[in-house]
Every structure is written in C-alpha cells, then in structure tokens.
Design an enzyme around this catalytic site. Structure first.
Site, PDB file in Angstrom:
ATOM      1  N   GLY A  73       0.770  -1.235   0.000  1.00 56.37           N
ATOM      2  CA  GLY A  73       0.000   0.000   0.000  1.00 56.37           C
ATOM      3  C   GLY A  73       0.798   1.280   0.000  1.00 56.37           C
ATOM      4  N   HIS A 140     -12.720  13.783 -15.384  1.00 53.14           N
ATOM      5  CA  HIS A 140     -12.372  13.720 -16.808  1.00 53.14           C
ATOM      6  C   HIS A 140     -10.977  14.276 -17.093  1.00 53.14           C
ATOM      7  CE1 HIS A 140     -12.826  18.074 -17.552  1.00 53.14           C
ATOM      8  NE2 HIS A 140     -13.773  18.012 -16.615  1.00 53.14           N
ATOM      9  N   HIS A 149      -0.569   5.824  -6.083  1.00 55.28           N
ATOM     10  CA  HIS A 149      -1.568   5.175  -5.225  1.00 55.28           C
ATOM     11  C   HIS A 149      -2.550   6.224  -4.731  1.00 55.28           C
ATOM     12  CE1 HIS A 149      -2.737   1.996  -2.178  1.00 55.28           C
ATOM     13  NE2 HIS A 149      -3.274   3.075  -1.636  1.00 55.28           N
TER      14      HIS A 149
END
Length: 212
Positions: A73, A140, A149
């Site tokens: 992570g 967008h 991450h």
C-alpha cells in the site's frame, strides 16, 4: 487457467485477495488464486479463508502459468518488490472490482488495482501499477503516473495530473488543473489548491508543505 500470486500478505494483501475474488476475470475462470509472497511467514496467523504464503519475493521463481499483482500500500515498496518479480520474468495483470465504474480503457496496462466503488471518468489516462482504493474518484482528462496510489475516498478532478510515484492518502482531494509532482505525498484529508513540487509532502486544507 492462470495462477495468481499476490505480493504481500498483510492488511492490504488481504484486501487485494478479496478484490481478486470479485472480478469478472475470476468469475470467468481466467485465474485461480495460488497464494501470497511475503517474508513474514506468520502474516496470516489468526486469519481464516486465505491461501498460503508460498515464499518470499526474494526467493520465489515464477512458474509456468503464474501471474502476479502487488499488494503493497505504499509506493516505494510496491515498486521495489514488483520490479524484483519483473526482473525474473513475471507477468502482472490488472484487477478491477465488479462494482467499479471505469469509463476509460486500461486493457493495455499491467499491475493496476481498482477496488469497489471507484469511479474513473472519461478520457482519464492511467499508467502501469496504479492502485485506486475504494470510493476514489477521478475526473475527466485526469492523468495518473506509474506506481501512484490513491487511497480510499481520495479525489482528483478534471485535468489533474499525478506524476509517477505519487501517494494520496485517505480523503485527499486535488482541485482541477493542478499537478502533484513525481514522488509527491498528500496527507489524509488534505485539499490541494496549488501545484505540489516533485518529492514534496503536503498536508492540510489548503495543503501546505509539511515540516518536521
């Protein structure tokens, strides 16, 4: 059928195992889950329902039909251990939860993890080994660089750029048309309203450089 090997058997590894069982590819029988790679052999002690820890990343040699995902992570360990397997000829696949909403094409990528309730809007550009945790949202034309991450509930808006190796912690948000430079770190709950320099760590609302 491929044999999926998950790099990392700790908290995030267990989450990635759950993700791996909730993809269309798993339902279609494209892979079965072989087990974990972790140098902490007792990492799953006290937990039930998970496959075994096969070996450490350092000692494991990829076998025929193996494919991999990296369940670490934080950015630098993810890069380090994925590159170990890549150097041994390992192949990485993408995992996309059935409950994710991905409007942009990622079929050409490898090592991408997209968890449940993630929203990826139109014309978003992702890169190899990007991780998008639960409820993260990408507006967008956003761009996310390799190894980056996004933690749960983090948001990047229209035309935002995350360069390579960026970490957004839980609930971090970036306003439109801002850039977080390579290796940048945005702390939990922060609001980025100006560009973040490469390697810089910021925290707060508005986000300011962190000082020790």
């Amino acid at each position: 059928m491929k044999n999926l090997v998950i790099i990392g058997a700790r908290g995030f590894g267990r989450e990635v195992f759950d993700l791996a069982t909730n993809t269309q590819a798993f339902i279609d029988g494209e892979y079965q889950i072989k087990g974990f790679l972790d140098d902490k052999i007792d990492a799953l002690e006290g937990y039930k329902g998970y496959p075994e820890i096969i070996d450490s990343v350092e000692h494991y040699t990829p076998e025929e039909n193996d494919v991999f995902v990296c369940a670490l992570g934080t950015v630098q360990p993810k890069k380090e251990y994925a590159e170990m397997i890549l150097a041994k000829g390992g192949e990485f696949i993408n995992l996309v939860d059935l409950k994710a909403n991905v409007r942009s094409n990622i079929s050409h990528l490898k090592g991408v993890l997209i968890f449940s309730f993630v929203f990826v809007s139109v014309d978003v550009t992702l890169s190899d080994f990007v991780s998008l945790q639960h409820f993260s949202c990408l507006g967008h034309d956003a761009r996310v660089g390799k190894w980056s991450h996004m933690s749960s509930y983090s948001t990047i808006t229209g035309y935002t750029v995350l360069e390579d190796e960026v970490m957004l912690q839980t609930g971090a948000k970036v306003v439109p048309k801002k850039t977080v430079g390579k290796g940048g770190f945005v702390g939990a709950g922060s609001l980025v309203i100006r560009n973040v320099k490469p390697g810089q760590s910021v925290f707060g609302s508005p986000a300011l450089p962190m000082t020790l």
